[in-house]
Write a protein that holds these residues in place. Structure first.
Motif, PDB file in Angstrom:
ATOM      1  N   UNK A 146       0.809  -1.223   0.000  1.00 39.13           N
ATOM      2  CA  UNK A 146       0.000   0.000   0.000  1.00 39.13           C
ATOM      3  C   UNK A 146       0.844   1.276   0.000  1.00 39.13           C
ATOM      4  N   UNK A 147       2.099   1.137  -0.388  1.00 44.23           N
ATOM      5  CA  UNK A 147       2.877   2.303  -0.813  1.00 44.23           C
ATOM      6  C   UNK A 147       3.766   1.795  -1.948  1.00 44.23           C
ATOM      7  N   UNK A 148       4.342   2.706  -2.686  1.00 44.97           N
ATOM      8  CA  UNK A 148       5.053   2.284  -3.896  1.00 44.97           C
ATOM      9  C   UNK A 148       6.142   1.262  -3.583  1.00 44.97           C
ATOM     10  N   UNK A 149       6.942   1.567  -2.576  1.00 42.92           N
ATOM     11  CA  UNK A 149       8.074   0.701  -2.264  1.00 42.92           C
ATOM     12  C   UNK A 149       7.618  -0.731  -1.945  1.00 42.92           C
ATOM     13  N   UNK A 150       6.627  -0.829  -1.063  1.00 47.66           N
ATOM     14  CA  UNK A 150       6.264  -2.166  -0.594  1.00 47.66           C
ATOM     15  C   UNK A 150       5.374  -2.920  -1.576  1.00 47.66           C
ATOM     16  N   UNK A 151       4.605  -2.190  -2.391  1.00 44.20           N
ATOM     17  CA  UNK A 151       3.852  -2.888  -3.431  1.00 44.20           C
ATOM     18  C   UNK A 151       4.812  -3.503  -4.459  1.00 44.20           C
ATOM     19  N   UNK A 152       5.808  -2.753  -4.847  1.00 46.31           N
ATOM     20  CA  UNK A 152       6.792  -3.305  -5.795  1.00 46.31           C
ATOM     21  C   UNK A 152       7.591  -4.432  -5.167  1.00 46.31           C
ATOM     22  N   UNK A 199       0.515   2.384 -10.535  1.00 48.45           N
ATOM     23  CA  UNK A 199       0.197   1.593 -11.731  1.00 48.45           C
ATOM     24  C   UNK A 199       1.289   1.724 -12.793  1.00 48.45           C
ATOM     25  N   UNK A 200       1.737   2.929 -13.117  1.00 53.25           N
ATOM     26  CA  UNK A 200       2.823   2.989 -14.104  1.00 53.25           C
ATOM     27  C   UNK A 200       4.059   2.210 -13.662  1.00 53.25           C
ATOM     28  N   UNK A 201       4.356   2.244 -12.362  1.00 57.34           N
ATOM     29  CA  UNK A 201       5.545   1.537 -11.873  1.00 57.34           C
ATOM     30  C   UNK A 201       5.333   0.028 -11.851  1.00 57.34           C
ATOM     31  N   UNK A 202       4.096  -0.402 -11.571  1.00 55.36           N
ATOM     32  CA  UNK A 202       3.809  -1.837 -11.462  1.00 55.36           C
ATOM     33  C   UNK A 202       3.663  -2.496 -12.824  1.00 55.36           C
ATOM     34  N   UNK A 203       3.470  -1.684 -13.839  1.00 52.72           N
ATOM     35  CA  UNK A 203       3.092  -2.240 -15.148  1.00 52.72           C
ATOM     36  C   UNK A 203       4.088  -3.287 -15.649  1.00 52.72           C
ATOM     37  N   UNK A 229      -7.123   3.070 -15.742  1.00 56.17           N
ATOM     38  CA  UNK A 229      -5.700   3.425 -15.822  1.00 56.17           C
ATOM     39  C   UNK A 229      -4.850   2.172 -15.996  1.00 56.17           C
ATOM     40  N   UNK A 230      -5.214   1.116 -15.284  1.00 53.67           N
ATOM     41  CA  UNK A 230      -4.444  -0.130 -15.383  1.00 53.67           C
ATOM     42  C   UNK A 230      -4.478  -0.671 -16.809  1.00 53.67           C
ATOM     43  N   UNK A 231      -5.644  -0.634 -17.410  1.00 48.00           N
ATOM     44  CA  UNK A 231      -5.751  -1.161 -18.775  1.00 48.00           C
ATOM     45  C   UNK A 231      -4.888  -0.343 -19.744  1.00 48.00           C
ATOM     46  N   UNK A 232      -4.820   0.963 -19.506  1.00 46.36           N
ATOM     47  CA  UNK A 232      -3.951   1.783 -20.355  1.00 46.36           C
ATOM     48  C   UNK A 232      -2.490   1.372 -20.237  1.00 46.36           C
TER      49      UNK A 232
END
Lengths: 403, 403
Positions: A146-152, A199-203, A229-232
């Motif tokens: 639930x933050x960029x670092x830990x989701x990645x 989302x851009x980082x997880x893509x 956004x995810x689909x994009x």
């Protein structure tokens, strides 16, 4: 050894409708594997000459099925919530536990605190038990970072599992699992973070994007914006929908043509028609209902409406700490009204459909050679004998796996 | 090695009420074993000098519980009934299946036809899986022979299991399981055979006598006569009671002071008062109810009435082909209203009470050193994580068992 000739198969579940029935059962069958793929399937008496010299594995009359595809798990997490389980058994509702600092937020804290090596070690151990019990493909979601670092970090750990074990991993980004406590007074800010940053980082690190669209989680409008956004960014849409109430998640899944709508405990007829028209797979969790002591999922109703049904563990530390797809098949059969053949299909081909994996969950030429040899002469043994591990051998991409 | 010092026990289930609570939980505990018996139990910091030199087994913070006592099984049988299971799932009742040549009669034919070595081999394999999952004592009934030769054969096979595995077997004579087809028109003749021929012959080979007293099986009067004869030959009385209807079996159990009354799915308040006054143990089968898709057994009602409750697998090829007491604990907790601590007690001390084994099911000085080291830090993990084998090590009479 990725070339193999399986002989002496007493009963073969092909999931090939051209072979007859839902499961396309064959008896006294053989399967040829070349380069980790199914090359030929048929009667043992009719093995073509070109496959007769392959290394032989005699199944001794046992049953063989496709490997299980567990298409919805939260396998990366820190801590456990056994105490919360005991609270639930004393009658506290999941909603109340969530509202009092338990539930997902509890696991978010433990996961953020755990560190990569601890998370990877624990996740590999869980995945190893899954593989030993017959799961050859597992979807793994983020959603406790639930933050960029830990989701990645979670997506990276999920992907790394496949470096340690002969199991295929399908990573799914679930940044919109719940609103983290630090955004408690700024939901819009968190949704914006998910859409514009995560989302851009997880893509590049996930195949799908999932949203928990329900009472106490994300609204239909928020989920629509996130999945758009995810689909994009090339992430296929999935939804946790209608688990806690008639929250509109199933309607949204139909509207956007989600790959799957998962849980679906609260449905009206219009929801079902919409899902069918959208071609969305219904992913159901019989052991979650068992664990939460609620009515079983509407598997019969969805199946009879012509919607493809998958069953999965939902393995997570809160509502279903279950790693074993054999148990899921048994509980689906004994509580949710699926027949043994339907539950077997839902745990194999259904799971593969829910992950858009065309080459998994069936035993036909060209498919991945992910196979289970059972310690039984029929797939019926799995629901008939709950609690006994009936997987004698797991074959992944044509290679027998030591488990 | 029958002398052992277990250290590093994160949580110890003693079932010793003097230690507090139902389970007498200790933390950071140690257990000393001498000659296969518990010699000392207490805080790790207080191990007496005389035990400090025993061979040490460090449990690494894991939980330790007594071995499971599975106090009601039909483990010796020929064939299986997976097809019948599929029929039941299509909606046929157990009574109808019994009436059309299925059910117990089907297994009687397969058992008579199997031969001793096949029966022994299959039974040892089942018992080995049970032991691996934590069952250190198992009751095994006859009742698929239904003639003198095959009833004695079944009791002999049951007893022989203990020659092959580190598991204690308690054999029970169940000649009065159903009336065999060859006595279809002469019930009285079969009851006479049981009383006058089988019971005297079984007396040296069994510890208890059980009767299936229910609709479609034996009447209260027949059961009373059979159990009276059994008691004269030193066989303690048990009853399959009130499984299929309010058949009077529970009242009979109270009247004769049966050691246990098993099933009890159909009860009125008077039955419960009678069982309590008689000191009879209620043996319940959560996985049978799950498998038969009927209401769970009245565990809560019986427990709250002050009746000792045991839970068991009822392992049999018809109504519950379950070998795993961990699953029974989980299903008892999730469907039958027992708390995790009550279900744990019922699977250990409760089972031992149902078999009149004073030295089993608890961890106190003098008891048998039958212990389980869990792959978890609490007994809670067993119902919390259904489908995962949480028994890391089985210790029988002080000896770690290879499983």
């Amino acid at each position: 050894m990725t070339d193999l000739l399986l002989t002496g198969i007493g009963e073969l579940v092909t999931n090939d409708p051209s072979k007859g029935g839902l499961l396309g059962l064959l008896h006294d069958a053989a399967v040829a594997v070349k380069g980790g793929r199914i090359a030929w399937v048929g009667a043992e008496s009719e093995v073509p000459a070109e496959f007769r010299e392959l290394p032989e594995l005699d199944c001794g009359g046992r049953a063989v099925t496709p490997g299980f595809v567990d298409c919805h798990t939260h396998l990366v997490f820190g801590g456990d919530r056994a105490d919360e389980f005991a609270r639930r058994l004393r009658g506290e509702s999941y909603e109340k536990i969530m509202a009092t600092g338990g539930g997902i937020q509890n696991t978010v804290e433990a996961t953020r605190a755990a560190g990569r090596s601890s998370l990877l070690n624990d996740t590999v151990r869980r995945a190893k038990r899954m593989l030993g019990a017959g799961t050859t493909t597992v979807e793994i979601k983020s959603g406790y970072g639930l933050d960029l670092e830990h989701e990645l970090l979670m997506l990276g750990v999920a992907t790394s599992v496949a470096d340690h074990l002969a199991i295929d991993v399908v990573p799914t980004f679930l940044g919109a699992h719940v609103v983290p406590s630090e955004y408690e007074n700024d939901r819009a800010g968190y949704v914006q973070l998910v859409i514009e940053v995560m989302i851009p980082a997880a893509a590049g690190h996930a195949r799908f994007c999932d949203v928990f669209c329900d009472v106490g989680a994300f609204s239909v409008d928020e989920a629509r914006r996130i999945l758009s956004a995810a689909q994009e960014h090339g992430l296929g849409p999935r939804l946790h929908a209608n688990q806690l109430g008639h929250s509109g998640g199933a309607q949204l899944a139909a509207e956007i043509g989600a790959v799957s709508a998962d849980h679906l405990d609260h449905l009206v007829d219009g929801d079902i028609a919409g899902l069918r028209d959208a071609g969305t797979v219904a992913v159901l969790f019989p052991t979650v209902s068992l664990s939460l002591q609620i009515d079983p999922p509407p598997a019969r109703r969805l199946w009879d409406a012509g919607i493809p049904v998958a069953i999965a563990t939902d393995c997570n530390p809160g509502t279903s700490y279950v790693e074993n797809m054999q148990l899921v098949i048994a509980i689906a059969t004994l509580t949710a009204g699926l027949t043994p053949e339907e539950a077997t299909w839902a745990a194999t081909r259904g799971g593969a459909r829910a992950l858009q994996l065309g080459d998994k969950g069936h035993v036909t030429p060209g498919a991945a050679a992910d196979l289970l040899m059972l310690e039984a002469d029929s797939y019926l043994a799995i629901p008939y004998r709950p609690g006994t591990d009936l997987v004698r051998m797991v074959i992944k991409d044509g290679v027998p796996v030591a488990t």
